[in-house]
Design a protein around this motif. Structure first.
Motif, short mmCIF file in Angstrom:
data_model
loop_
_atom_site.label_atom_id
_atom_site.label_comp_id
_atom_site.label_asym_id
_atom_site.label_seq_id
_atom_site.Cartn_x
_atom_site.Cartn_y
_atom_site.Cartn_z
N PHE A 168 -2.44 -15.26 13.34
CA PHE A 168 -1.13 -14.62 13.41
C PHE A 168 -1.25 -13.21 14.00
O PHE A 168 -2.25 -12.53 13.80
N ARG A 169 -0.20 -12.80 14.72
CA ARG A 169 -0.16 -11.46 15.26
C ARG A 169 0.27 -10.44 14.22
O ARG A 169 -0.06 -9.25 14.33
N GLU A 170 1.03 -10.87 13.22
CA GLU A 170 1.61 -9.94 12.26
C GLU A 170 0.53 -9.31 11.37
O GLU A 170 -0.40 -9.99 10.95
N THR A 171 0.71 -8.03 11.10
CA THR A 171 -0.18 -7.31 10.18
C THR A 171 0.66 -6.69 9.07
O THR A 171 1.88 -6.58 9.16
N SER A 172 0.00 -6.29 8.03
CA SER A 172 0.63 -5.56 6.93
C SER A 172 -0.19 -4.32 6.63
O SER A 172 -1.35 -4.20 7.04
N SER A 173 0.41 -3.42 5.87
CA SER A 173 -0.29 -2.21 5.43
C SER A 173 0.30 -1.78 4.10
O SER A 173 1.49 -1.94 3.85
N ARG A 174 -0.54 -1.25 3.25
CA ARG A 174 -0.08 -0.69 1.99
C ARG A 174 0.24 0.79 2.12
O ARG A 174 0.42 1.50 1.14
N GLY A 175 0.29 1.28 3.35
CA GLY A 175 0.44 2.72 3.54
C GLY A 175 -0.88 3.45 3.45
O GLY A 175 -0.93 4.68 3.43
N TRP A 176 -1.96 2.67 3.40
CA TRP A 176 -3.28 3.27 3.30
C TRP A 176 -3.79 3.64 4.69
O TRP A 176 -3.35 3.13 5.71
N GLY A 177 -4.77 4.52 4.69
CA GLY A 177 -5.45 4.88 5.92
C GLY A 177 -6.87 5.27 5.61
O GLY A 177 -7.29 5.33 4.44
N TYR A 178 -7.63 5.53 6.66
CA TYR A 178 -8.95 6.14 6.50
C TYR A 178 -8.80 7.64 6.70
O TYR A 178 -8.11 8.09 7.62
N TRP A 179 -9.45 8.41 5.83
CA TRP A 179 -9.29 9.85 5.80
C TRP A 179 -10.65 10.54 5.83
O TRP A 179 -11.60 10.09 5.18
N PHE A 180 -10.72 11.63 6.56
CA PHE A 180 -11.86 12.55 6.49
C PHE A 180 -11.56 13.53 5.37
O PHE A 180 -10.50 14.16 5.35
N VAL A 181 -12.48 13.67 4.42
CA VAL A 181 -12.27 14.58 3.29
C VAL A 181 -13.49 15.46 3.07
O VAL A 181 -14.62 15.06 3.36
N CYS A 182 -13.22 16.66 2.57
CA CYS A 182 -14.28 17.58 2.19
C CYS A 182 -13.69 18.57 1.20
O CYS A 182 -12.46 18.71 1.11
N PRO A 183 -14.53 19.27 0.43
CA PRO A 183 -13.99 20.28 -0.47
C PRO A 183 -13.20 21.34 0.31
O PRO A 183 -13.64 21.78 1.37
N GLU A 184 -12.06 21.73 -0.23
CA GLU A 184 -11.19 22.69 0.46
C GLU A 184 -11.94 23.97 0.81
O GLU A 184 -11.79 24.50 1.92
N HIS A 185 -12.78 24.45 -0.10
CA HIS A 185 -13.44 25.73 0.13
C HIS A 185 -14.58 25.63 1.14
O HIS A 185 -15.12 26.67 1.55
N ARG A 186 -14.95 24.40 1.57
CA ARG A 186 -16.06 24.26 2.52
C ARG A 186 -15.62 23.79 3.91
O ARG A 186 -16.46 23.56 4.77
N ARG A 187 -14.33 23.67 4.12
CA ARG A 187 -13.86 23.08 5.37
C ARG A 187 -14.23 23.92 6.60
O ARG A 187 -14.27 23.41 7.71
N GLN A 188 -14.50 25.23 6.41
CA GLN A 188 -14.87 26.09 7.52
C GLN A 188 -16.38 26.20 7.70
O GLN A 188 -16.85 26.97 8.55
N SER A 189 -17.16 25.46 6.91
CA SER A 189 -18.61 25.44 7.10
C SER A 189 -18.92 24.98 8.53
O SER A 189 -18.35 24.00 9.00
N PRO A 190 -19.81 25.66 9.24
CA PRO A 190 -20.05 25.30 10.65
C PRO A 190 -20.41 23.84 10.86
O PRO A 190 -19.88 23.19 11.77
N LYS A 191 -21.30 23.29 10.03
CA LYS A 191 -21.70 21.90 10.26
C LYS A 191 -20.56 20.94 9.96
O LYS A 191 -20.40 19.90 10.61
#
Length: 310
Positions: free
Chosen positions: A261-284
């Motif tokens: 079938f061509r039809e797809t469904s979604s639960r509103g989910w996605g793939y996300w990049f996450v990190c601690p808020e206080h470390r988001r500016q770390s160079p690496k």
């Protein structure tokens, strides 16, 4: 147990002693001259001896002050070197946690491109479906599936997760042989074997197609915990699996899997990049994020444009 004076006072003394100047020490430490004087007096009271001679606005080390300066400077140098080594080690290693599906169907195939762009940064990749706690582990970043609601974490969406019934060519051929080569309809899936016996994603997909899904108790059988395992089982002809076409586009293109079938469904989910808020500016972390977002999004969009999410 060590009987040390307050480290804040020791730090102020060491700077003032090197400069033999309270104002210069205050500038180095980002303090006021009055605060420096207060810390020096507190340390002298603790030691029980004068550390500086004060005369006409100038200060000079006493004999006791000179005795303390060299070992304290050496101690601070060693501490600075120790923390510098830790910082260097931290900046030379990026630890990534992600789901086994994302790791095996996408990231492991492309992480070499990131390392070629950043040859001095080693990468450790851990594939697990368990959520990690950044506060108690050494992971720098994670790639998670969900709705993006993780308190205390910075989250950036990579792409939506959609899914559709997928099976092996042999499974499809056997079904068509039994049903006169007619096209499969959504309601035909109700009684067919499922790779994961109690997969709720299939019930949702059927409901969205207008198929009435009968209430039933949990069924006996295998319950697989990742698309990686489900896709492999589907290729072996074990039944219908609910898979994300993007992750399996090459197997679909090369005929190891088929999509009825061509039809797809979604639960509103996605793939996300996450990190601690206080470390988001770390160079690496910034370097990895700047590579991951355009690479993942671009690959996903290119697959759709080329029709490879078939």
């Amino acid at each position: 147990m060590r009987k040390l004076p307050p480290l804040s006072a020791i730090r102020v003394f060491e700077a003032a002693a090197r400069h033999e100047h309270f104002t210069a020490a205050a500038e180095e430490l980002g303090m006021t001259q009055a605060a420096v004087s207060y810390q020096i007096r507190a340390l002298e009271d603790r030691v029980g001896a004068r550390l500086f001679e004060r005369s006409k606005g100038r200060v000079r080390l006493t004999d006791i002050g000179r005795r303390l300066l060299r070992p304290l400077t050496d101690a601070f140098d060693r501490m600075d070197a120790a923390f510098a080594a830790v910082r260097a080690d931290d900046e030379n290693m990026l630890s990534i946690s992600t789901t086994s599906t994302f790791a095996n169907t996408w990231l492991a195939w492309r992480i070499g491109g990131f390392q070629m762009e950043h040859p001095n940064l080693a990468v450790r990749l851990d594939a697990s479906n368990s959520l990690i706690d950044f506060a108690t582990t050494e992971f720098d970043v994670a790639i998670r599936a969900g709705e993006g609601e993780w308190p205390g974490l910075h989250a950036t969406r990579l792409f939506e997760i959609d899914y559709t019934p997928i099976c092996s060519p042999r499974f499809m051929e056997e079904w068509q042989n039994e049903h006169g080569d007619r096209d499969m309809e959504p309601h035909d899936l109700v009684g067919l074997p499922r790779v994961s016996a109690n997969d709720p994603w299939l019930d949702q997909w059927l409901t969205e197609r207008g198929v009435e899904v009968p209430d039933r108790p949990p069924q006996p059988g295998v319950q697989l915990d990742s698309q990686t395992a489900e896709g492999t089982a589907a290729m072996a002809g074990r039944g219908i699996a609910m898979l994300t076409p993007f992750f399996w586009r090459y197997d679909l293109t090369e005929g190891r899997l088929v999509r009825p079938f061509r039809e797809t469904s979604s639960r509103g989910w996605g793939y996300w990049f996450v990190c601690p808020e206080h470390r988001r500016q770390s160079p690496k972390i910034k370097r990895f994020c700047e590579w991951l977002l355009p690479t993942a999004r671009g690959d996903h969009e290119a697959a759709r444009t080329a029709g490879l999410d078939i």
